[in-house]
Write a protein that holds these residues in place. Structure first.
Motif, PDB file in Angstrom:
ATOM      1  N   ALA A 299      14.337  53.888 -15.994  1.00 11.24           N
ATOM      2  CA  ALA A 299      14.816  53.479 -14.713  1.00 11.24           C
ATOM      3  C   ALA A 299      14.515  51.832 -14.501  1.00 11.24           C
ATOM      4  O   ALA A 299      13.404  51.696 -14.892  1.00 11.24           O
ATOM      5  N   GLY A 300      15.388  51.675 -13.708  1.00 11.63           N
ATOM      6  CA  GLY A 300      15.266  50.000 -13.355  1.00 11.63           C
ATOM      7  C   GLY A 300      16.209  50.003 -12.042  1.00 11.63           C
ATOM      8  O   GLY A 300      17.362  49.604 -11.965  1.00 11.63           O
ATOM      9  N   GLU A 301      15.520  49.853 -10.977  1.00 13.23           N
ATOM     10  CA  GLU A 301      16.002  49.921  -9.773  1.00 13.23           C
ATOM     11  C   GLU A 301      15.715  48.452  -9.005  1.00 13.23           C
ATOM     12  O   GLU A 301      14.572  48.324  -8.862  1.00 13.23           O
ATOM     13  N   TYR A 302      16.757  48.028  -8.842  1.00 12.03           N
ATOM     14  CA  TYR A 302      16.879  46.499  -7.896  1.00 12.03           C
ATOM     15  C   TYR A 302      17.082  46.622  -6.324  1.00 12.03           C
ATOM     16  O   TYR A 302      17.673  47.407  -5.971  1.00 12.03           O
ATOM     17  N   MET A 303      16.312  45.693  -5.767  1.00  9.52           N
ATOM     18  CA  MET A 303      16.376  45.576  -4.589  1.00  9.52           C
ATOM     19  C   MET A 303      16.283  44.201  -3.996  1.00  9.52           C
ATOM     20  O   MET A 303      15.124  43.474  -4.386  1.00  9.52           O
ATOM     21  N   HIS A 304      17.162  43.540  -3.110  1.00  9.76           N
ATOM     22  CA  HIS A 304      16.962  42.341  -2.538  1.00  9.76           C
ATOM     23  C   HIS A 304      16.092  42.526  -1.298  1.00  9.76           C
ATOM     24  O   HIS A 304      15.932  43.461  -0.878  1.00  9.76           O
ATOM     25  N   ALA A 305      15.464  41.395  -1.005  1.00 13.07           N
ATOM     26  CA  ALA A 305      14.483  41.195  -0.073  1.00 13.07           C
ATOM     27  C   ALA A 305      15.104  41.830   1.531  1.00 13.07           C
ATOM     28  O   ALA A 305      14.355  42.485   2.300  1.00 13.07           O
ATOM     29  N   ASP A 306      16.320  41.247   1.706  1.00 12.89           N
ATOM     30  CA  ASP A 306      17.117  41.670   2.920  1.00 12.89           C
ATOM     31  C   ASP A 306      17.173  43.391   2.819  1.00 12.89           C
ATOM     32  O   ASP A 306      17.037  43.841   3.862  1.00 12.89           O
ATOM     33  N   ALA A 307      17.520  44.007   1.862  1.00 14.88           N
ATOM     34  CA  ALA A 307      17.699  45.346   1.686  1.00 14.88           C
ATOM     35  C   ALA A 307      16.290  45.985   1.944  1.00 14.88           C
ATOM     36  O   ALA A 307      15.872  47.267   2.574  1.00 14.88           O
ATOM     37  N   PHE A 308      15.101  45.144   1.422  1.00 13.93           N
ATOM     38  CA  PHE A 308      13.911  45.789   1.539  1.00 13.93           C
ATOM     39  C   PHE A 308      13.480  45.970   2.952  1.00 13.93           C
ATOM     40  O   PHE A 308      12.959  47.012   3.558  1.00 13.93           O
TER      41      PHE A 308
END
Length: 558
Positions: A299-308
């Motif tokens: 798995a490789g799950e991405y998250m931008h800081a704003d979504a964080f």
């Protein structure tokens, strides 16, 4: 209509035929979108009851929407308006939640209301896993719903939910209902006999054909996703590769059961948390691992800081509820929430839970907090034990001071934080109604060869957003993009402007949540719907297609 309601009550019992607006509210309104009236919501308790209910509805020429957990993000299992031919009956399959593990755990037979969470629990003693084990399973989504929507999920090697082995009913041109058994299980010929045997589990391993030439998962995806030079996205809902009978059917068939492969559980794994100030190191990581490693990562799950940040503030109570109570209680909690909102007003429960969440202790690990302060781009990377050493070496080169190897607790919290992001946007809208016009939510599949995967909105669109939230399944190049737009913005016009930008980038959309009532079905997808539901009596209007019987207003094209 009185006669139909009497027939339905006779089939399932009076308490399982709901007709009042208050009783039907939680079935008629989608998790994010979709709403409209219904003549009734019917909740069959057996496959035989489901057959009799749908047969009566087909004979009465009412429109039918099949619904499982109602956790979809595009409203595809809820009404869209009040203009359904003959009126609308919603058939809820939540009581049909049984499953049967077959062939020593290598496969499973799931009924229409079986949840991913329940399947995951059933397979655990066998050391096996279902197609998806995190994300949608946390929201109580159904297995059959995943197949019907070609749902993807976080596991890179497994691709979209897919099977060619299903038991389903199809509405024919003449208005009759035909049962089709492609399960590869000998159950007889008469529909009521077939369904009664399946209801009672009256079949043995000897009745199961182990050597069927039909596939029970997408065997080619692990190699397909590794073609990093292709200008076609890895997976998307209109991809003809994965449109087959029940798979991708989006409620245009009445699915009674599916047969699916299971997967050996990875016991020896390692999880890493990565940060980056620019996207280039993540791009190089993705291309290197898919090109040079023997297999894709788990798995490789991405998250931008704003979504964080939005998930942190507006998903905290959901995070804690899942962590402390477990996913098996979530369907009951969602039902209680819907009843509360039906009584006290839509959105009231969200505002109450948001207020209560302020008193919860910090739920995220200290190292995740530090990485949020340092980086805009976040990736949670999970690999199998045989990949761990090579991954450590690669990360030491590409992210020398920007990664850490997670403890088991940190890994669980990181993935859970990522998966409360979608619900957090809904919570934000409920809490800030005075400032928010709506959420424009897209799930987007980018070409496998695309290096410029970060979106840059033009100023005229960016200025209309309070928040833009980017998160997704990084190695598949599938991203969820939520735009919380300011009051006074026309969400439809805003969305259409985004579509033009995506078209210019060669993107496909939707990627894995299906068209619902938000997206326009691409021609090949609309034609598939027309081929499997020639009368257009099941979920008419899905993907902005026609609602007319027999597709009467479409001429020769759907």
């Amino acid at each position: 209509m009185t006669a139909l309601l009497a027939t339905l009550r006779n089939a399932v019992g009076k308490r399982h035929v709901l007709t009042s607006p208050r009783a039907t509210a939680r079935y008629r309104k989608g998790y994010r979108t979709g709403d409209g009236p219904a003549l009734a919501v019917v909740r069959p308790g057996s496959l035989l009851e489901l057959w009799r209910v749908t047969s009566a509805c087909v004979a009465a020429d009412v429109s039918i929407i099949m619904q499982a957990s109602n956790t979809g993000l595009t409203g595809g299992s809820t009404p869209d308006g009040a203009d359904y031919p003959g009126g609308l009956v919603i058939v809820s399959t939540t009581r049909l939640s049984a499953l049967k593990v077959i062939r020593g755990g290598e496969q499973v037979l799931c009924l229409p209301g079986t949840t991913l969470n329940r399947l995951e629990q059933a397979l655990r003693p066998f050391g096996r896993e279902p197609h998806s084990v995190i994300g949608s399973s946390c929201l109580g989504a159904s297995v059959v719903g995943g197949v019907c929507n070609n749902s993807g999920g976080s596991l890179v090697r497994r691709g979209p939910a897919y099977t060619e082995m299903a038991l389903y009913a199809q509405v024919q041109h003449d208005g009759s209902l035909r049962l089709v058994n492609h399960l590869g299980i000998a159950l007889g010929d008469d529909p009521e006999t077939v369904l009664a045997r399946l209801d009672g589990g009256h079949f043995t391993e000897a009745d199961i054909d182990p050597a069927t030439d039909r596939r029970a998962h997408d065997h080619d995806y692990a190699s397909h996703v590794r073609d990093i030079d292709s200008d076609v996205p890895a997976r998307f809902n209109a991809d003809p590769r994965c449109l087959f009978e029940a798979a991708g059917s989006a409620g245009k068939l009445i699915v009674f059961a599916v047969r699916l492969d299971t997967f050996a559980r990875e016991e020896d794994t390692a999880t890493f948390y990565l940060g980056a100030t620019t996207p280039e190191p993540l791009t190089e990581l993705r291309r290197t691992m898919l090109r040079d490693f023997a297999a894709p990562p788990i798995a490789g799950e991405y998250m931008h800081a704003d979504a964080f940040d939005v998930a942190d503030r507006y998903g905290r109570d959901t995070f804690v509820a899942i962590e402390k109570l477990g996913t098996d209680r979530l369907p009951a909690l969602f039902a209680a929430k819907a009843r509360f909102d039906a009584t006290f007003g839509n959105g009231r429960s969200d505002r109450l839970m948001q207020w209560a969440g302020r008193f919860l202790p910090d739920h995220l690990p200290a190292r995740m907090r530090e990485w949020r302060r340092r980086f805009d781009h976040h990736l949670i990377l999970k690999v199998s034990g045989d990949q761990a050493a090579d991954t450590r070496a690669l990360l030491a080169r590409l992210f020398p001071a920007a990664h850490f190897e997670c403890t088991a607790q940190e890994a669980a919290k990181a993935f859970l934080h990522r998966f409360v992001a979608a619900g957090a946007a809904v919570r934000y809208r409920a809490v800030h109604r005075a400032q928010v016009e709506d959420i424009v939510a897209l799930d987007v599949a980018l070409p496998r060869n695309m290096r410029e995967w970060v979106e840059h909105l033009p100023d005229d669109l960016s200025d209309r957003c309070i928040h833009t939230l980017y998160y997704g399944h990084f190695f598949c190049q599938v991203f969820h993009q939520d735009y919380i737009v300011r009051k006074g913005t026309d969400p439809l016009a805003f969305e259409h402007a985004l579509w033009r930008l995506l078209d210019a980038r060669g993107a496909q959309y939707p990627a894995e949540h299906n068209v619902g009532h938000l997206y326009v079905a691409k021609p090949q997808l609309a034609e598939f719907y027309r081929s499997i539901d020639p009368r257009n009596q099941l979920n008419p209007g899905i993907g902005h297609t026609s609602k007319a019987r027999d597709w009467a207003d479409c001429g020769d094209h759907a």
